[in-house]
Design an enzyme around this catalytic site. Structure first.
Site, PDB file in Angstrom:
ATOM      1  CG  ASP A  16      -1.224  -1.303   1.520  1.00  0.00           C
ATOM      2  OD1 ASP A  16      -2.209  -2.125   0.787  1.00  0.00           O
ATOM      3  OD2 ASP A  16      -2.144  -1.843   2.181  1.00  0.00           O
ATOM      4  CD  GLU A 188      -9.442  -1.856  -1.896  1.00  0.00           C
ATOM      5  OE1 GLU A 188      -8.887  -1.388  -0.817  1.00  0.00           O
ATOM      6  OE2 GLU A 188      -8.595  -3.250  -2.507  1.00  0.00           O
TER       7      GLU A 188
END
Length: 530
Positions: A16, A188
């Site tokens: 991430d 997302e």
């Protein structure tokens, strides 16, 4: 050979990525989940050479993960900079199974990347993957995905936008849904960029497995409407399982101070079949803007490359991390982590025995509260890890040794303990999908009180343990073990970390038996191509 970016640039459980440039320094913040300290921050001067610089969340007033679930804790931080201040947004996930997710989003700030970082400002709990956009009009906006727990709905309920007031230290106005995603689903990881008169919204889609991707959409106004890139995903490996970098998605963009564009993105490398024991990693791709204003990979297709041309910057290498740590130094270093809470002198100390790290036994390897475990990431397919430990257990509830640990459901443990009949023994225990198993055929009676050296050798999906007493030769113990269960891909629901190797002590009777560790060694091997 010409200098190049070799992907992944952040190997082993560094997912991430949030990419940031400040002046001529480059930073990537990555998720740490239930491992302490929270939010790893990596640094580079040339995008080729990287080092783990610091962690942002180092106090329990910033982050208390006691009791957090496996693969809970810190999800998808966002690092940004404006007006001389570093901003960090992060999610602390308190529950994640079933219909509901309790996802609390916070903001901390610092005047220096190395901190100290402030205590947190609470933002919201409507979803995860928050990011902060600093507008060219000096307004600031929070984006996050919304989690919809209702039956029959798209659980990934779109990307919302809400203004953040620096003066009031809170969100103001009403959240507005600006993007519902594409038919790839699982929308997302939003990031917003302003370029050539458009707001460019970058999102992750397809889920953080093998259908993962980066999708772009743009709008003239920050609230939309957003037009989706007509060519589809600007980055993905979903259509080609032969690519070395799989699961590619969740991107973050920077422009270098030399005017070149690079994307940091999540990826994973299967060790065998579809099992990614190293977890999700971070890679870089060179980008450019098309004639009609869309972000594209520089090579002209949407597949990630292992070898990428670097920017026009001088090389700035960093010193390598030493293979062996001798605890006489009384320092662990940045690469070490503990589970859910920080090290505390009540259970970890350098001061009780000169030249040793002492760990006092606490709860079991199943505990999500108080484990005495200190570990580092696995960052290569093939490696050897070794410890020297002195431990005198009095009963079967006291254990210490060398552990390969994915989470409380999946681990392999070469541990010293005590048996009522045999006395002090060394043997292997493991947990596979939560099922505990002892390998009694591997048990060895330890008759002498001396330093015990324990070693793990991992080659791809296989593990071999060895031991030695004092300065004696190494002796194999137990069978060769399959460790595919120490991967993101072994269990459901999907999980998000990667394998760790470390030292631990348990005293299940609560009498605080201790073990003393002299050193820890982690040495990467060259058995397989990486």
């Amino acid at each position: 050979m010409a200098r190049q970016i070799d992907n992944p640039v952040l190997r082993g459980f560094n997912p991430d990525p949030s990419f940031l440039r400040v002046g001529q320094d480059y930073y990537i913040a990555t998720s740490t989940f239930e491992w302490w300290p929270g939010v790893a921050i990596h640094h580079s001067k040339d995008l080729v050479n990287w080092r783990l610089l610091t962690h942002a969340l180092t106090r329990q007033s910033q982050l208390d993960m006691t009791g957090n679930p496996n693969s809970g804790g810190i999800w998808a931080p966002c690092l940004s900079y404006a007006d001389g201040i570093f901003y960090l947004i992060y999610t602390d996930v308190k529950s994640r199974r079933g219909a509901f997710k309790d996802t609390h989003n916070y903001l901390v700030t610092a005047s220096s990347i190395e901190g100290p970082w402030s205590d947190p400002v609470y933002l919201n709990s409507s979803g995860f993957d928050p990011s902060l956009y600093h507008g060219h009009d000096d307004r600031k906006w929070l984006l996050n995905m919304v989690w919809d727990h209702r039956q029959g709905r798209n659980r990934f309920g779109g990307i919302v936008l809400q203004e953040y007031s620096v003066a009031e230290r809170r969100l103001v106005g009403r959240p507005e849904t600006i993007f519902l995603g594409t038919n790839r689903g699982f929308t997302e990881g939003p990031h917003l960029y302003y370029h050539d008169g458009f707001y460019h919204l970058m999102v992750a889609e397809g889920g953080t497995k093998y259908d993962h991707c980066v999708t772009m959409a743009r709008a003239r106004d920050i609230t939309g409407p957003y037009e989706v890139d007509p060519l589809g995903s600007m980055l993905t490996s979903a259509d080609d399982r032969s690519l070395p970098l799989q699961k590619s998605g969740h991107g973050s963009l920077i422009e270098t101070h030399t005017g070149e564009w690079y994307l940091a993105h999540l990826c994973a490398r299967p060790v065998v079949d579809h099992y990614c024991i190293l977890g999700r990693e971070t890679a870089l791709q060179r980008c450019s803007w098309s004639a009609d204003g869309w972000l594209r990979l520089a090579q002209g297709e949407n597949k990630p490359l292992v070898e990428v041309a670097p920017p026009a910057l001088p090389a700035v290498p960093f010193d390598p991390v030493p293979d062996t740590v001798f605890f006489a130094t009384k320092v662990l270093g940045q690469h070490w982590s503990t589970l859910r809470s920080p090290p505390d002198p009540s259970w970890m100390t350098f001061d009780e025995r000169d030249g040793f790290l002492r760990l006092y036994g606490r709860e079991s390897l199943s505990s999500m509260h108080r484990q005495s475990l200190v570990a580092r990431r696995q960052q290569a397919f093939d490696f050897e890890a070794e410890i020297g430990v002195d431990f005198a257990p009095e009963n079967f509830q006291q254990m210490a040794g060398l552990v390969l640990f994915y989470d409380t459901d999946d681990y392999v443990y070469l541990r010293i303990t005590s048996d009522e009949k045999a006395g002090k023994i060394l043997g292997i225990v493991r947990s596979v999908a939560g099922a505990y198993e002892e390998l009694p055929e591997s048990d060895v009676v330890l008759t002498a009180r001396s330093l015990c050296r324990l070693k793990a050798e991992v080659t791809g999906p296989t593990l071999k343990f060895s031991y030695a007493l004092g300065d004696s030769e190494w002796t194999r113990i137990g069978p060769q073990l399959d460790i595919r269960n120490l991967s993101d891909d072994f269990a459901e629901p999907v999980r998000f970390t990667g394998n760790f190797i470390g030292m631990c002590v348990q005293d299940l009777a609560g009498t605080r038996a201790h073990a003393d560790f002299e050193y820890f060694s982690y040495r990467e091997l060259n058995h397989s191509s990486e």
